[in-house]
Design a protein around this motif. Structure first.
Motif, PDB file in Angstrom:
ATOM      1  N   TRP A 112      23.832  45.027  51.234  1.00 30.15           N
ATOM      2  CA  TRP A 112      25.117  44.378  50.976  1.00 30.15           C
ATOM      3  C   TRP A 112      25.329  43.299  52.039  1.00 30.15           C
ATOM      4  CZ3 TRP A 112      29.910  47.493  49.075  1.00 30.15           C
ATOM      5  CH2 TRP A 112      30.953  46.623  48.768  1.00 30.15           C
ATOM      6  N   LEU A 113      25.372  42.057  51.580  1.00 27.06           N
ATOM      7  CA  LEU A 113      25.602  40.929  52.485  1.00 27.06           C
ATOM      8  C   LEU A 113      26.832  40.172  52.000  1.00 27.06           C
ATOM      9  CD1 LEU A 113      24.790  39.001  54.771  1.00 27.06           C
ATOM     10  CD2 LEU A 113      23.261  37.841  53.164  1.00 27.06           C
ATOM     11  N   ASP A 114      27.859  40.135  52.836  1.00 25.08           N
ATOM     12  CA  ASP A 114      29.106  39.454  52.455  1.00 25.08           C
ATOM     13  C   ASP A 114      29.439  38.402  53.507  1.00 25.08           C
ATOM     14  OD1 ASP A 114      31.539  38.608  51.586  1.00 25.08           O
ATOM     15  OD2 ASP A 114      32.451  40.596  51.426  1.00 25.08           O
ATOM     16  N   LEU A 115      29.248  37.128  53.117  1.00 26.14           N
ATOM     17  CA  LEU A 115      29.599  35.994  53.981  1.00 26.14           C
ATOM     18  C   LEU A 115      30.735  35.171  53.358  1.00 26.14           C
ATOM     19  CD1 LEU A 115      26.006  34.779  54.945  1.00 26.14           C
ATOM     20  CD2 LEU A 115      27.521  36.282  56.229  1.00 26.14           C
ATOM     21  N   SER A 154      15.866  45.577  49.403  1.00 27.75           N
ATOM     22  CA  SER A 154      16.952  46.535  49.223  1.00 27.75           C
ATOM     23  C   SER A 154      18.289  45.877  48.955  1.00 27.75           C
ATOM     24  CB  SER A 154      17.075  47.429  50.479  1.00 27.75           C
ATOM     25  OG  SER A 154      15.870  48.119  50.710  1.00 27.75           O
ATOM     26  N   LEU A 155      18.339  44.553  48.925  1.00 30.21           N
ATOM     27  CA  LEU A 155      19.619  43.869  48.775  1.00 30.21           C
ATOM     28  C   LEU A 155      20.234  44.180  47.417  1.00 30.21           C
ATOM     29  CD1 LEU A 155      21.451  41.911  50.329  1.00 30.21           C
ATOM     30  CD2 LEU A 155      20.427  40.064  48.997  1.00 30.21           C
ATOM     31  N   LEU A 156      21.449  44.758  47.433  1.00 28.04           N
ATOM     32  CA  LEU A 156      22.144  45.126  46.206  1.00 28.04           C
ATOM     33  C   LEU A 156      23.296  44.176  45.885  1.00 28.04           C
ATOM     34  CD1 LEU A 156      22.400  49.000  46.682  1.00 28.04           C
ATOM     35  CD2 LEU A 156      20.671  47.703  45.413  1.00 28.04           C
ATOM     36  N   GLU A 157      24.054  43.779  46.919  1.00 27.31           N
ATOM     37  CA  GLU A 157      25.207  42.917  46.697  1.00 27.31           C
ATOM     38  C   GLU A 157      25.155  41.737  47.649  1.00 27.31           C
ATOM     39  OE1 GLU A 157      29.018  44.551  46.224  1.00 27.31           O
ATOM     40  OE2 GLU A 157      28.339  46.459  45.415  1.00 27.31           O
ATOM     41  N   LEU A 158      25.420  40.553  47.110  1.00 29.96           N
ATOM     42  CA  LEU A 158      25.437  39.338  47.909  1.00 29.96           C
ATOM     43  C   LEU A 158      26.730  38.595  47.594  1.00 29.96           C
ATOM     44  CD1 LEU A 158      24.067  37.451  49.871  1.00 29.96           C
ATOM     45  CD2 LEU A 158      22.850  36.414  47.963  1.00 29.96           C
ATOM     46  N   HIS A 159      27.609  38.486  48.603  1.00 32.41           N
ATOM     47  CA  HIS A 159      28.911  37.851  48.428  1.00 32.41           C
ATOM     48  C   HIS A 159      28.960  36.588  49.281  1.00 32.41           C
ATOM     49  CE1 HIS A 159      30.815  41.387  46.427  1.00 32.41           C
ATOM     50  NE2 HIS A 159      29.867  42.023  47.084  1.00 32.41           N
ATOM     51  N   SER A 177      10.676  38.016  39.833  1.00 36.80           N
ATOM     52  CA  SER A 177      11.403  39.038  39.082  1.00 36.80           C
ATOM     53  C   SER A 177      11.734  40.210  39.993  1.00 36.80           C
ATOM     54  CB  SER A 177      10.551  39.522  37.906  1.00 36.80           C
ATOM     55  OG  SER A 177      11.219  40.553  37.229  1.00 36.80           O
ATOM     56  N   THR A 178      12.995  40.621  39.994  1.00 37.01           N
ATOM     57  CA  THR A 178      13.410  41.732  40.844  1.00 37.01           C
ATOM     58  C   THR A 178      14.546  42.474  40.172  1.00 37.01           C
ATOM     59  OG1 THR A 178      14.323  42.367  42.978  1.00 37.01           O
ATOM     60  CG2 THR A 178      15.005  40.245  42.099  1.00 37.01           C
ATOM     61  N   ASN A 179      14.663  43.740  40.452  1.00 38.72           N
ATOM     62  CA  ASN A 179      15.757  44.528  39.920  1.00 38.72           C
ATOM     63  C   ASN A 179      16.672  45.026  41.026  1.00 38.72           C
ATOM     64  OD1 ASN A 179      15.064  44.421  37.168  1.00 38.72           O
ATOM     65  ND2 ASN A 179      13.466  45.969  37.493  1.00 38.72           N
ATOM     66  N   SER A 180      16.524  44.486  42.233  1.00 45.24           N
ATOM     67  CA  SER A 180      17.310  45.005  43.348  1.00 45.24           C
ATOM     68  C   SER A 180      18.722  44.434  43.381  1.00 45.24           C
ATOM     69  CB  SER A 180      16.601  44.712  44.669  1.00 45.24           C
ATOM     70  OG  SER A 180      16.482  43.306  44.858  1.00 45.24           O
ATOM     71  N   LEU A 181      18.888  43.098  43.319  1.00 47.22           N
ATOM     72  CA  LEU A 181      20.200  42.494  43.457  1.00 47.22           C
ATOM     73  C   LEU A 181      21.042  42.807  42.229  1.00 47.22           C
ATOM     74  CD1 LEU A 181      21.821  40.755  45.450  1.00 47.22           C
ATOM     75  CD2 LEU A 181      21.183  38.759  44.089  1.00 47.22           C
ATOM     76  N   ALA A 182      22.175  43.481  42.452  1.00 51.54           N
ATOM     77  CA  ALA A 182      23.033  43.891  41.341  1.00 51.54           C
ATOM     78  C   ALA A 182      24.295  43.041  41.246  1.00 51.54           C
ATOM     79  CB  ALA A 182      23.422  45.355  41.494  1.00 51.54           C
ATOM     80  N   VAL A 183      24.844  42.623  42.378  1.00 42.82           N
ATOM     81  CA  VAL A 183      26.105  41.881  42.387  1.00 42.82           C
ATOM     82  C   VAL A 183      25.906  40.558  43.107  1.00 42.82           C
ATOM     83  CG1 VAL A 183      28.512  41.880  43.143  1.00 42.82           C
ATOM     84  CG2 VAL A 183      27.466  44.005  42.337  1.00 42.82           C
ATOM     85  N   LEU A 184      26.226  39.457  42.419  1.00 46.90           N
ATOM     86  CA  LEU A 184      26.104  38.114  42.992  1.00 46.90           C
ATOM     87  C   LEU A 184      27.443  37.402  42.834  1.00 46.90           C
ATOM     88  CD1 LEU A 184      24.470  35.810  44.212  1.00 46.90           C
ATOM     89  CD2 LEU A 184      23.686  35.233  41.902  1.00 46.90           C
ATOM     90  N   ASP A 185      28.070  37.062  43.954  1.00 44.83           N
ATOM     91  CA  ASP A 185      29.391  36.420  43.944  1.00 44.83           C
ATOM     92  C   ASP A 185      29.293  35.045  44.583  1.00 44.83           C
ATOM     93  OD1 ASP A 185      31.996  35.634  44.066  1.00 44.83           O
ATOM     94  OD2 ASP A 185      32.714  37.349  45.213  1.00 44.83           O
ATOM     95  N   LEU A 186      29.407  34.003  43.754  1.00 40.77           N
ATOM     96  CA  LEU A 186      29.366  32.617  44.234  1.00 40.77           C
ATOM     97  C   LEU A 186      30.687  31.906  43.948  1.00 40.77           C
ATOM     98  CD1 LEU A 186      25.823  31.582  42.912  1.00 40.77           C
ATOM     99  CD2 LEU A 186      26.450  32.453  45.151  1.00 40.77           C
ATOM    100  N   SER A 187      31.759  32.653  43.777  1.00 38.13           N
ATOM    101  CA  SER A 187      33.035  32.056  43.387  1.00 38.13           C
ATOM    102  C   SER A 187      33.627  31.200  44.508  1.00 38.13           C
ATOM    103  CB  SER A 187      34.025  33.155  43.009  1.00 38.13           C
ATOM    104  OG  SER A 187      34.248  34.032  44.111  1.00 38.13           O
ATOM    105  N   GLY A 203      17.942  42.034  37.298  1.00 36.64           N
ATOM    106  CA  GLY A 203      18.663  43.272  37.569  1.00 36.64           C
ATOM    107  C   GLY A 203      20.147  43.089  37.802  1.00 36.64           C
ATOM    108  N   LEU A 204      20.634  41.871  37.689  1.00 32.90           N
ATOM    109  CA  LEU A 204      22.047  41.632  37.953  1.00 32.90           C
ATOM    110  C   LEU A 204      22.944  42.454  37.029  1.00 32.90           C
ATOM    111  CD1 LEU A 204      22.632  37.828  38.670  1.00 32.90           C
ATOM    112  CD2 LEU A 204      22.846  39.755  40.232  1.00 32.90           C
ATOM    113  N   VAL A 205      23.958  43.049  37.630  1.00 35.38           N
ATOM    114  CA  VAL A 205      24.988  43.767  36.881  1.00 35.38           C
ATOM    115  C   VAL A 205      26.271  42.936  36.816  1.00 35.38           C
ATOM    116  CG1 VAL A 205      26.462  45.825  36.880  1.00 35.38           C
ATOM    117  CG2 VAL A 205      24.039  46.014  37.462  1.00 35.38           C
TER     118      VAL A 205
END
Length: 896
Positions: A112-115, A154-159, A177-187, A203-205
């Motif tokens: 989980w990386l939130d910047l 292991s990165l699951l969420e990137l904000h 191709s990867t199934n690790s990153l589930a949440v991508l927030d570029l808002s 793998g994005l959810v």
């Protein structure tokens, strides 16, 4: 917003992350040295203005550092949460900046990386693929060129919300191709295009691209992202139809594409979104009807299709939704469309419906009695439709109702106390502009505490509503046009300290008002108050008073106390026209309040215009119909934002200042009518390219009509013009009220009328009753947008210019009482809209053109001759009419 459940896989990962956050403090395991060193390298390249990373020190336990979360047993860094606590868009004092060091890639267990909310607009980073995918700009000093997303397995969420990110202009390589990153927030960034490499993240959810600058079509590549459950691309400029690949995501639970420019119809393929819970396509340009397959979305709880062009019978839409959504649908919003038809009793079947918004459509018929069966209903908005019939009494059964909007319909009948008997939670009642009578018992105590009550045009009885006395949370009240003819009670004036908006316009309220302690908008106009103007007090509860209308009353006395000794520091709109005010206008307006609209017209004011009125902020100054005198002060040239300047019907004198044309470039209306101005029209007037209404009638102005009138470009176009800032808007989260401001009295077709909302559609020139000489310049014929031209009662000579017939929009033309000669040009047959025409008392000769419109006005046959001399068209018409009567009388006698 509905909280969405996510897939089992993502849910377990999220729970694990949360557990790590809570368990971190109990761990006795120190962080791993290599990861601590990586974090310190990462810190060294950051700009930290608030020293928020002060705990990041050499030799410390990184698991205790601010923003770092470690696994409880392995001590690996799993989360890096560095969003600042003080707000959005990197403007907070604790926002990080600088560049991102590639040492971040050494955190192999980071999930989980939130910047978010930092300022990385000038960031310098290596070509790390997962960051390149986000469009972060790169520097020329690229440290690594072959690192891909697989380096962070292991990165699951990137904000990275609100980091001021811009598009990456360098070529973007294919994402592994990867199934690790589930949440991508570029808002909340500055991306202008959907980066194609995002579609490789299979793998994005959840993906959030909202509040960017995305343009063009939505890419049709969602088919490979089959795990997607949340898609948000709202508040962009996407302008295509919705791609079919989006309709193939059968795990999708939330689809938000609002505030774009999406076009076309909603495809029947939307029925494939069998997991959809939240659908928001509002504020787009979608057309047509909703497909029948919408009824296949059995889990749908929220649907918002507001502000589109959907044209359908509302009963059909309810029938479609009832196929499968009767027990699930909680929110239905379809305002600002083209819905028609009637609301039927079918509405009562949606037992869980809590929010319904159908405002501003064409729905007619009565509100169905089944409305009382919606026991979970919290907000109901059917305002600005064509609903009729009575107000259903079973509204009183809606115990959870908080907001009711039924304004601007055709509802009628009597409302009793029982209609509100169980509405204990009601906070907003907006029901103005209906034909409803409500006269509760004087001892009635409402079961609710409303913050907003708007009952304009209801019949509330002659007595002031006593039940308002118990509304202790009321901050917005509109009971205008309510038939009240009582004295305003003292308790109401004491309540005023809580008001932000109060409108008592157009009743028969009487008495004296010694003080006002309300804000932000107060309208007491068109009543029967008397005595001196009230004193304005500052109100620290409801905010500063910005809009005050005391028009059309019986206030009298001086302006001095009101202007010079009142709290007007924030006043934007002041309307005190049509009273009995006397004396001069005090010279104490330089209070720095930024006054925009001032109307003191139709009083008994005397003296000169004070120099302190020359404020740049003024957009309207109306002093018409007073007894003021003197020359116009040069300080008025500081009013460079003036749109309307009306000084008509006074005793002002001297020449028309040249600075009006040089400095007041935004003028749309200039009325100096009925004064004592003399001299010539300054040629600088022709510089007013926004001018639509020029009235200099009934003065002592002489000389020739300027040929440069052709430069009045706002009159030389057939397109309708617009006056900006024409309304004052009271906007609340629950209600919106607009008040028309920009108006002017214009003399057209020999009659004076007030134009407000239509002022921007009127173009006119009136130079009547002066001493203009010479010929009518042919340049006047180039003003093809002109609707009214009055040059009567002057000393004009020569012929009527042939090209006046080019003014095809002309409705009123008066050239009477001059010394014109020759004939009426044949081009007048083009004036198809002419309904007021006067060329009497001239020296015209020849035939009247055969235009149907012209003949209809003067009731003359085509062979009628206008004689020489001072014979007017009207006189010639009368003569011919009498001749025809005589012939008819003779014919009747012969028949007998």
């Amino acid at each position: 917003m509905t909280i969405l459940t996510i897939s089992l896989f993502s849910f377990l990962l999220l729970i694990a992350s949360i557990c790590l956050s809570f368990c971190n403090g109990d761990s006795n395991v120190l962080c791993i040295e290599s990861e601590r060193d990586a974090l310190l390298k990462f810190k060294n390249d950051l700009i930290d203005p608030s020293n928020s990373l002060s705990s990041w020190v050499e030799g410390g336990d990184c698991c205790d550092w601010n923003g770092v979360v470690c696994h409880n047993s392995t001590a690996h860094v799993t989360q890096l949460l560095l969003a600042p606590p003080d707000g959005r868009q990197g403007y907070g004092r604790s926002a990080l900046g600088g560049k991102i060091n590639p040492s971040l890639l050494e955190l192999q267990h980071l999930n989980w990386l939130d910047l978010s909310n930092n300022n990385f607009s000038t960031i310098q980073i290596p070509k790390v693929q997962f960051l390149v995918t986000l469009g972060i700009s790169q520097s020329s000093s690229i440290l690594t060129s072959d690192v891909t997303l697989s380096n962070l397995p292991s990165l699951l969420e990137l904000h990275l919300s609100d980091c001021m990110l811009q598009d990456d202009t360098s070529p973007i390589s294919t994402v592994n191709s990867t199934n690790s990153l589930a949440v991508l927030d570029l808002s909340w960034n500055e991306l202008s295009s959907v980066l194609m490499s995002i579609f490789g993240l299979h793998g994005l959810v959840s993906i959030d691209l909202s509040y960017n600058s995305l343009e063009g079509p939505i890419p049709d590549y969602f088919g490979n992202m089959s795990f997607l459950e949340v898609v948000d691309s709202s508040f962009n400029s996407l302008n295509s139809s919705i791609p079919n690949s989006l309709y193939s995501l059968n795990h999708l639970q939330s689809l938000t594409l609002s505030f774009n420019d999406l076009q076309g119809e909603i495809s029947s393929a939307i029925g494939n979104l069998s997991s959809l819970i939240h659908l928001d396509l509002s504020f787009n340009e979608l057309q047509g009807k909703v497909p029948d397959s919408l009824g296949d979305l059995c889990k749908l709880k929220e649907m918002d299709l507001s502000s589109n062009g959907i044209d359908q019978d509302i009963s059909q839409i309810l029938l479609i939704l009832s196929t499968c959504c009767l027990d699930s649908l909680e929110s239905l919003r379809m305002s600002y469309n083209q819905l028609s038809g009637h609301l039927t009793d079918q509405l009562g079947q949606f037992k869980n419906l809590a929010y319904m918004d159908l405002a501003r459509n064409n729905i007619s018929g009565p509100i169905p009695w089944s409305i009382g069966e919606l026991s979970f209903l919290k907000a109901f908005d059917v305002s600005e439709n064509q609903l009729n019939g009575t107000f259903p009494p079973n509204f009183g059964q809606l115990k959870k109702l908080k907001a009711l909007y039924i304004g601007k319909n055709q509802l009628e009948g009597v409302v009793s106390e029982t209609h509100f008997s169980n509405l204990t939670r009601l906070k907003t009642l907006v029901a103005s502009e209906n034909m409803i009578r409500f006269e509760p018992n004087s001892s009635w105590i409402p079961p609710f505490q409303c913050g907003i009550t708007e009952l304009s045009q209801w019949h509330l009885g002659s007595k002031f509503p006593q039940w308002l006395k118990f509304q202790n949370k009321l901050y917005a009240l509109d009971i205008s046009h309510a038939g009240i003819s009582d004295v305003v009670p003292t308790w109401f004036l004491n309540l005023s300290t809580q008001f932000e908006y109060v409108n008592l316009y157009s009743n028969q309220l009487t008495g004296r008002i010694t003080y006002l302690n309300a804000g932000n908008i107060v309208d007491l106009s068109s009543n029967r108050f008397f005595g001196p103007l009230p004193r304005l007090l500052s109100n620290r509860f409801s905010g500063p008073l910005e809009y005050l209308s005391l028009s059309r009353k019986l206030f009298s006395g001086s302006l001095y106390e009101f202007v010079c000794n009142s709290s007007m520091t924030s006043m934007k709109v002041l309307l005190i026209d049509t009273n009995f005010l006397s004396g001069g206008i005090p010279d104490c307006w330089n209070l720095g309040q930024g006054l925009k609209f001032l109307n003191l017209g139709n009083n008994n004011l005397t003296g000169k215009i004070p120099s302190s009125l020359g404020d740049k902020s003024l957009e309207m100054l109306n002093l018409r119909n007073n007894s003021m005198l003197g020359e116009l002060p040069s300080t008025l040239q500081n009013c460079t934002n003036l749109v309307v300047l009306d000084l008509s019907k006074n005793h002002f004198s001297g020449r028309i200042p040249a600075w009006i044309g040089d400095k007041l470039s935004k003028l749309v209306v200039l009325s100096l009518r009925s004064n004592n101005f003399d001299g010539h029209i300054p040629h600088t007037i022709c510089s007013l390219q926004s001018l639509q209404n020029l009235d200099l009638g009934q003065n002592n102005i002489s000389g020739a009509i300027p040929k440069c009138f052709r430069h009045l470009t706002a009159m030389a176009t057939e397109e309708n013009q617009h006056i900006y800032y024409s309304e004052w808007l009271y906007n609340d989260a629950n209600a919106e009220t607009s008040i028309s401001l920009m108006g002017a009295s214009l003399v057209l077709k020999g009659r004076e009328d007030l134009y407000s909302t239509t002022l921007g559609l009127v173009t006119s020139i009136d130079l009547s009753a002066n001493s203009f000489t010479g010929e009518i310049p042919k340049e006047v014929g180039t003003l093809i947008g002109l609707l009214s031209l009055n040059l009567s009662r002057n000393l004009l000579t020569g012929n009527i210019p042939d090209n006046i017939g080019d003014l095809k929009l002309m409705e009123s033309l008066d050239l009477s009482m001059n010394h014109l000669h020759g004939g009426i040009p044949s081009s007048f047959s083009n004036l198809n809209f002419l309904n007021h025409f006067n060329v009497s008392h001239n020296n015209l000769t020849g035939q009247i053109p055969t235009a149907t419109q012209l003949q209809a006005l003067i009731t003359l046959p085509s062979w009628a001759i206008i004689s020489a001399g001072l014979l007017s068209v009207k006189a010639a018409a009368l003569k011919v009419f009498r001749l025809m009567l005589q012939r008819m009388e003779r014919a009747v006698k012969e028949v007998k």
